[in-house]
Scaffold this motif. Structure first.
Motif, PDB file in Angstrom:
ATOM      1  N   PRO A  11       0.817  -1.218   0.000  1.00 34.65           N
ATOM      2  CA  PRO A  11       0.000   0.000   0.000  1.00 34.65           C
ATOM      3  C   PRO A  11       0.854   1.273   0.000  1.00 34.65           C
ATOM      4  N   VAL A  12       0.311   2.319  -0.601  1.00 34.19           N
ATOM      5  CA  VAL A  12       1.030   3.591  -0.718  1.00 34.19           C
ATOM      6  C   VAL A  12       1.445   4.127   0.651  1.00 34.19           C
ATOM      7  N   GLU A  13       0.672   3.858   1.687  1.00 30.97           N
ATOM      8  CA  GLU A  13       1.033   4.313   3.032  1.00 30.97           C
ATOM      9  C   GLU A  13       2.383   3.727   3.462  1.00 30.97           C
ATOM     10  N   GLU A  14       2.645   2.476   3.104  1.00 32.57           N
ATOM     11  CA  GLU A  14       3.936   1.859   3.413  1.00 32.57           C
ATOM     12  C   GLU A  14       5.039   2.473   2.548  1.00 32.57           C
ATOM     13  N   ILE A  15       4.718   2.777   1.309  1.00 32.73           N
ATOM     14  CA  ILE A  15       5.686   3.437   0.417  1.00 32.73           C
ATOM     15  C   ILE A  15       6.082   4.778   1.019  1.00 32.73           C
ATOM     16  N   ASP A  16       5.076   5.571   1.404  1.00 33.68           N
ATOM     17  CA  ASP A  16       5.333   6.907   1.946  1.00 33.68           C
ATOM     18  C   ASP A  16       6.185   6.862   3.208  1.00 33.68           C
ATOM     19  N   ALA A  17       6.049   5.817   3.999  1.00 34.79           N
ATOM     20  CA  ALA A  17       6.835   5.698   5.232  1.00 34.79           C
ATOM     21  C   ALA A  17       8.330   5.557   4.943  1.00 34.79           C
TER      22      ALA A  17
END
Length: 96
Positions: A11-17
């Protein structure tokens, strides 16, 4: 020359982290002149890197250091090509 595509598999949230560390990694390889251009795919499903290298194995080693690879956030695909034609102003790409 190589076109590297990164396709997000998390998920993009993991990418952003991990984006700050990824950008720091990119900057290191711009400073070494390995990377020529990079950016997000549209829609945001991954990214693209244009890399200059005569050594695929060395490029693969650099790509393995990307935080997105280390944390198994993206699939990395590599296409090697030899630029034979360029737009005006991009002639330097033919000698890479």
């Amino acid at each position: 020359m190589f076109i590297v595509t990164l396709t997000y598999i998390r998920p993009v949230e993991e990418i952003d982290a991990h984006m700050e560390a990824h950008v720091a990694w990119l900057r290191r390889h711009y400073e070494s002149s390995l990377f020529v251009a990079s950016g997000r795919q549209v829609p945001r499903v991954g990214g693209v890197i244009l890399a200059r290298s005569g050594d695929r194995a060395a490029l693969e080693a650099v790509l393995a250091e990307d935080p997105f690879a280390q944390h198994k956030l993206a699939r990395i695909d590599i296409v090697e090509f030899t630029p034979s034609m360029t737009a005006p102003g991009a002639e330097a790409l033919k000698s890479i």
